[in-house]
Design a protein around this motif. Structure first.
Motif, mmCIF file in Angstrom:
data_model
loop_
_atom_site.group_PDB
_atom_site.id
_atom_site.type_symbol
_atom_site.label_atom_id
_atom_site.label_comp_id
_atom_site.label_asym_id
_atom_site.label_seq_id
_atom_site.Cartn_x
_atom_site.Cartn_y
_atom_site.Cartn_z
ATOM 1 N N PRO A 198 6.827 108.894 120.554
ATOM 2 C CA PRO A 198 6.579 107.829 119.585
ATOM 3 C C PRO A 198 7.859 107.078 119.219
ATOM 4 C CG PRO A 198 5.883 109.963 118.719
ATOM 5 C CD PRO A 198 6.518 110.213 120.037
ATOM 6 N N ARG A 199 7.804 105.768 119.283
ATOM 7 C CA ARG A 199 8.937 104.915 118.904
ATOM 8 C C ARG A 199 8.438 103.886 117.902
ATOM 9 N NH1 ARG A 199 11.369 108.214 121.082
ATOM 10 N NH2 ARG A 199 12.752 108.158 122.866
ATOM 11 N N PHE A 200 9.080 103.878 116.750
ATOM 12 C CA PHE A 200 8.712 102.914 115.727
ATOM 13 C C PHE A 200 9.940 102.075 115.397
ATOM 14 C CE2 PHE A 200 6.412 106.969 114.961
ATOM 15 C CZ PHE A 200 5.203 106.556 115.476
ATOM 16 N N TYR A 201 9.745 101.062 114.541
ATOM 17 C CA TYR A 201 10.889 100.231 114.169
ATOM 18 C C TYR A 201 11.805 101.046 113.252
ATOM 19 C CZ TYR A 201 8.225 96.418 116.179
ATOM 20 O OH TYR A 201 7.533 95.622 117.047
ATOM 21 N N PRO A 202 13.042 101.302 113.671
ATOM 22 C CA PRO A 202 13.900 102.234 112.929
ATOM 23 C C PRO A 202 14.309 101.736 111.544
ATOM 24 C CG PRO A 202 15.107 101.216 114.749
ATOM 25 C CD PRO A 202 13.680 100.802 114.889
ATOM 26 N N TYR A 203 14.211 100.426 111.331
ATOM 27 C CA TYR A 203 14.617 99.895 110.027
ATOM 28 C C TYR A 203 13.502 100.042 108.992
ATOM 29 C CZ TYR A 203 12.002 95.956 111.932
ATOM 30 O OH TYR A 203 11.031 95.182 112.520
ATOM 31 N N MET A 204 12.309 100.431 109.441
ATOM 32 C CA MET A 204 11.200 100.600 108.493
ATOM 33 C C MET A 204 11.179 102.027 107.945
ATOM 34 S SD MET A 204 7.840 98.783 110.084
ATOM 35 C CE MET A 204 7.723 97.019 110.366
ATOM 36 N N THR A 205 10.599 102.185 106.767
ATOM 37 C CA THR A 205 10.341 103.526 106.252
ATOM 38 C C THR A 205 8.967 103.968 106.781
ATOM 39 O OG1 THR A 205 9.192 102.707 104.305
ATOM 40 C CG2 THR A 205 11.588 102.958 104.123
ATOM 41 N N ALA A 206 8.636 105.239 106.515
ATOM 42 C CA ALA A 206 7.327 105.739 106.953
ATOM 43 C C ALA A 206 6.214 104.941 106.273
ATOM 44 C CB ALA A 206 7.198 107.218 106.610
ATOM 45 N N ARG A 207 6.409 104.645 104.988
ATOM 46 C CA ARG A 207 5.371 103.906 104.255
ATOM 47 C C ARG A 207 5.212 102.492 104.825
ATOM 48 N NH1 ARG A 207 3.602 105.200 99.365
ATOM 49 N NH2 ARG A 207 5.500 106.307 98.781
ATOM 50 N N ALA A 257 8.404 109.424 102.399
ATOM 51 C CA ALA A 257 7.741 108.146 102.694
ATOM 52 C C ALA A 257 8.668 106.950 102.616
ATOM 53 C CB ALA A 257 6.572 107.960 101.737
ATOM 54 N N ASP A 258 9.671 107.021 101.777
ATOM 55 C CA ASP A 258 10.500 105.829 101.570
ATOM 56 C C ASP A 258 11.895 105.970 102.179
ATOM 57 O OD1 ASP A 258 8.510 104.339 100.106
ATOM 58 O OD2 ASP A 258 8.733 105.885 98.579
ATOM 59 N N ARG A 259 12.018 106.917 103.099
ATOM 60 C CA ARG A 259 13.268 107.067 103.856
ATOM 61 C C ARG A 259 13.161 106.285 105.157
ATOM 62 N NH1 ARG A 259 13.957 113.264 104.644
ATOM 63 N NH2 ARG A 259 14.081 112.486 106.767
ATOM 64 N N PRO A 260 14.254 105.634 105.599
ATOM 65 C CA PRO A 260 14.173 104.951 106.900
ATOM 66 C C PRO A 260 13.876 105.942 108.023
ATOM 67 C CG PRO A 260 16.134 104.281 105.714
ATOM 68 C CD PRO A 260 15.548 105.425 104.932
ATOM 69 N N ILE A 261 13.083 105.516 108.979
ATOM 70 C CA ILE A 261 12.637 106.400 110.055
ATOM 71 C C ILE A 261 13.789 106.886 110.916
ATOM 72 C CG2 ILE A 261 11.311 106.381 112.208
ATOM 73 C CD1 ILE A 261 9.408 104.477 110.852
ATOM 74 N N LYS A 262 14.865 106.102 110.977
ATOM 75 C CA LYS A 262 15.944 106.476 111.901
ATOM 76 C C LYS A 262 16.550 107.841 111.574
ATOM 77 C CE LYS A 262 19.093 103.276 109.605
ATOM 78 N NZ LYS A 262 19.691 101.967 109.734
ATOM 79 N N GLY A 263 16.308 108.349 110.346
ATOM 80 C CA GLY A 263 16.819 109.670 109.993
ATOM 81 C C GLY A 263 15.802 110.784 110.184
ATOM 82 N N PHE A 264 14.658 110.492 110.744
ATOM 83 C CA PHE A 264 13.595 111.490 110.868
ATOM 84 C C PHE A 264 13.883 112.478 112.007
ATOM 85 C CE2 PHE A 264 9.426 109.990 108.737
ATOM 86 C CZ PHE A 264 10.117 109.602 107.610
ATOM 87 N N SER A 265 13.468 113.736 111.801
ATOM 88 C CA SER A 265 13.554 114.732 112.869
ATOM 89 C C SER A 265 12.412 114.497 113.856
ATOM 90 C CB SER A 265 13.428 116.133 112.277
ATOM 91 O OG SER A 265 12.111 116.323 111.801
ATOM 92 N N GLY A 266 12.461 115.212 114.993
ATOM 93 C CA GLY A 266 11.405 115.068 115.998
ATOM 94 C C GLY A 266 10.034 115.418 115.436
ATOM 95 N N GLY A 267 9.978 116.496 114.652
ATOM 96 C CA GLY A 267 8.704 116.926 114.075
ATOM 97 C C GLY A 267 8.171 115.903 113.080
#
Lengths: 320, 256
Positions: A90-99, A134-144
């Motif tokens: 899965p690849r999403f826009y890294p500048y967006m948050t999960a929300r 939810a309000d953290r940018p996705i670029k810091g998310f772990s694989g899980g």
């Protein structure tokens, strides 16, 4: 659109060729409604190609398919209104948050008020355990976390069909368990079509499977039928006494593939692999009991697991 | 599943399904974050500080100050934003193809036409506002200050419109290149080479060739709006339409 009894996915001769390489060859696939359908195959078997064709991300070189009765090439956008899709990586826009990501996705499906969409997004975040991130940018998310967001965005529109491409491939055991639990929850609302090569997961949650190898469909069946028909039932037998005569008698049978023998003290352990289940169930025990010097302490037929069945099927396919 | 059964209406089918959502998302990247402020400051510094230090302030007459000021400003505004745009927008389509986000978005009920047009307009409008319109407004007041008072704005802002057309040409070209190539190099390189190549070879190329290229718009730097060959004003917008149509055609054929 969702008539009872009609398959959700119905492909006929679906094929895809890249230059001179055939990635998918005449796939006839039927995915029943409200099933969890495992789409299995080794790497490069054509699983992801099939998914891309179903989603309109690639065009078939031959044949066709219908989803909800709609043609995948002519009515792709209408089909995608009722599908949730999780890509393999899965690849999403890294500048967006999960929300923001879920909001972005939800707005493709709904024209409701912002309040309603926000409520749906919050519900999905809660369901997937992402509310605190939810309000953290996705670029810091772990694989899980990314994978959970992937499943969240795939089901934010409450799709009639969820297509998941290797949903648990990159996860640790806990992440895998979460994903499988989510799939179990979602089965009440959606048909789930997922590709994987993790066979334990398939055996645990799937209703039916199709096995693909080198672009060709090898088999498709309800999982219990596939296991029962696999033709490689094994019997675990514990004996006491002189077993050599009984051994010769059993190994001479045409339907006996091999016998693995081990001993411990006075006990002899046999693992008898057979090719004809019916014949074995009828004749194996009487053949041993003919010999009065042998005492049968235990006689247990073992259902083969999916991994053995898969390997045996793929092995047969490879020898063609 | 904690389902609140929200009755949201599904969107109706349309050929531009998903346009509004992607357009908003693209515009928000510029205008919904601090990016607009940062970019505005960068372009103010790059364009208007050059205008500030140019020597037209000391020209002998008010008319000369205005003419030389406009000549200098429009030369800058026809070159620098194109270089910046080529670098900033090189990934507009290619990066999405490479990363997989294009495939992800297109797995939703989104038409490919909508994807391309939303990328085009969603980035074009902020770029025009920040790189051309804002800078032109500031430059007008800079030149007016140097000239000791306001001067007729029609010529100035008419030329600003031409500068916008010039940027639009390169924006459409970058979009098309993004659909044709799978790597960023040619997407950034070809517009820069075209811009600089046309500038350098202005004297040696036949004027008919200049007139059918965006270089024909450079006449506004030294002449009035009327100095532009009408052929250029017809052909450059035609190029833009062709580039967008090729982008739409090519992207329809893209496989992910």
């Amino acid at each position: 659109m969702h008539n009872d009894g009609n398959p959700v996915i119905d492909s006929r001769g679906l094929s895809k060729t890249y230059s001179k390489v055939t990635a998918l060859d005449q796939l006839d696939l039927i995915v029943p409604r409200n099933s969890i359908f495992g789409f299995l195959g080794p790497n490069g078997a054509g699983k992801t190609t099939t998914i891309k064709l179903l989603l309109g991300l690639a065009k078939p070189s031959g044949g066709g398919a219908r989803i909800f009765g709609l043609d995948i090439t002519q009515e792709s956008i209408n089909i995608r209104k009722h599908i949730g899709y999780l890509p393999q990586n899965p690849r999403f826009y890294p500048y967006m948050t999960a929300r923001q990501t879920l909001n972005f996705v939800a707005r493709f499906f709904y024209s409701g008020t912002s309040r309603e969409i926000k409520q749906r997004v919050q519900e999905t975040l809660d369901l997937m355990g992402l509310a605190d991130k939810a309000d953290r940018p996705i670029k810091g998310f772990s694989g899980g976390e990314l994978q959970r967001l992937g499943i969240a965005q795939a089901q934010v529109n409450q799709p009639a069909l969820l297509i998941l491409d290797e949903p648990a491939a990159s996860l640790d055991p806990l992440g895998r368990r979460d994903v499988l639990d989510a799939m179990e929850r979602l089965r009440h609302h959606s048909t789930i079509f997922y590709s994987t090569h993790i066979l334990d997961d398939v055996q645990r949650i799937s209703d039916a499977v199709a096995i693909l190898n080198r672009g060709k469909l090898v088999t498709q069946a309800p999982i219990q039928k596939l296991l029962a028909d696999s033709g490689s039932l094994e019997f675990d037998i514990v004996l006491r006494g002189a077993t050599s005569v009984a051994y010769e008698r059993v190994i001479d049978q045409q339907w006996v593939q091999n016998i693995a023998v081990s001993t411990q003290g006075e006990q002899t352990f046999w693992q008898v692999k057979v090719t004809d289940t019916e014949a074995a169930e009828e004749k194996l025990l009487p053949l041993i009991l003919v010999d009065r010097s042998v005492v049968v302490q235990s006689f247990m037929p073992q259902q083969p697991d999916l991994e053995e069945t898969f390997l045996s099927i793929i092995g047969e396919g490879s020898n063609d | 599943m904690t389902d609140t059964h929200i009755h949201m209406k599904p969107k109706v089918n349309m050929r531009l399904a998903g346009f509004g959502n992607i357009f908003r998302s693209e515009s928000r990247k510029w205008l919904g974050t601090r990016r607009w402020l940062i970019q505005s400051l960068i372009w103010l510094f790059m364009v208007n500080s050059l205008v500030m230090v140019a020597d037209f302030w000391s020209a002998e007459s008010r008319e000369a100050i205005v003419n030389r000021g406009m000549e200098f400003f429009f030369l800058i505004i026809l070159i620098l934003p194109i270089l910046g745009l080529s670098i900033m927008m090189q990934g507009i389509i290619v990066a999405e193809k490479q990363s997989g986000t294009a495939a992800w978005v297109l797995s939703k009920p989104v038409s490919r036409k909508a994807f391309i047009l939303a990328k085009f307009f969603g980035n074009l409008i902020p770029a025009l506002l920040i790189m051309i319109v804002l800078q032109s407004g500031v430059a007008y007041f800079q030149i007016a200050t140097a000239a000791g008072g306001m001067f007729p704005a029609i010529q100035f802002f008419g030329k600003t419109g031409v500068a916008m057309l010039h940027l639009l040409f390169y924006h459409a070209l970058i979009l098309m290149l993004g659909t044709l190539f799978q790597v960023r190099g040619p997407v950034a390189g070809i517009p820069i080479v075209l811009l600089l190549g046309l500038l350098i070879s202005d004297e040696i190329l036949p004027s008919a060739l200049i007139d059918i290229s965006p270089a024909g718009l450079f006449t506004i730097t030294s002449g009035s709006l009327a100095s532009i060959n009408p052929v250029t004003l017809v052909v450059v917008p035609s190029w833009i339409i062709v580039f967008v149509l090729v982008s739409l055609w090519r992207f329809e054929k893209e496989e992910f």
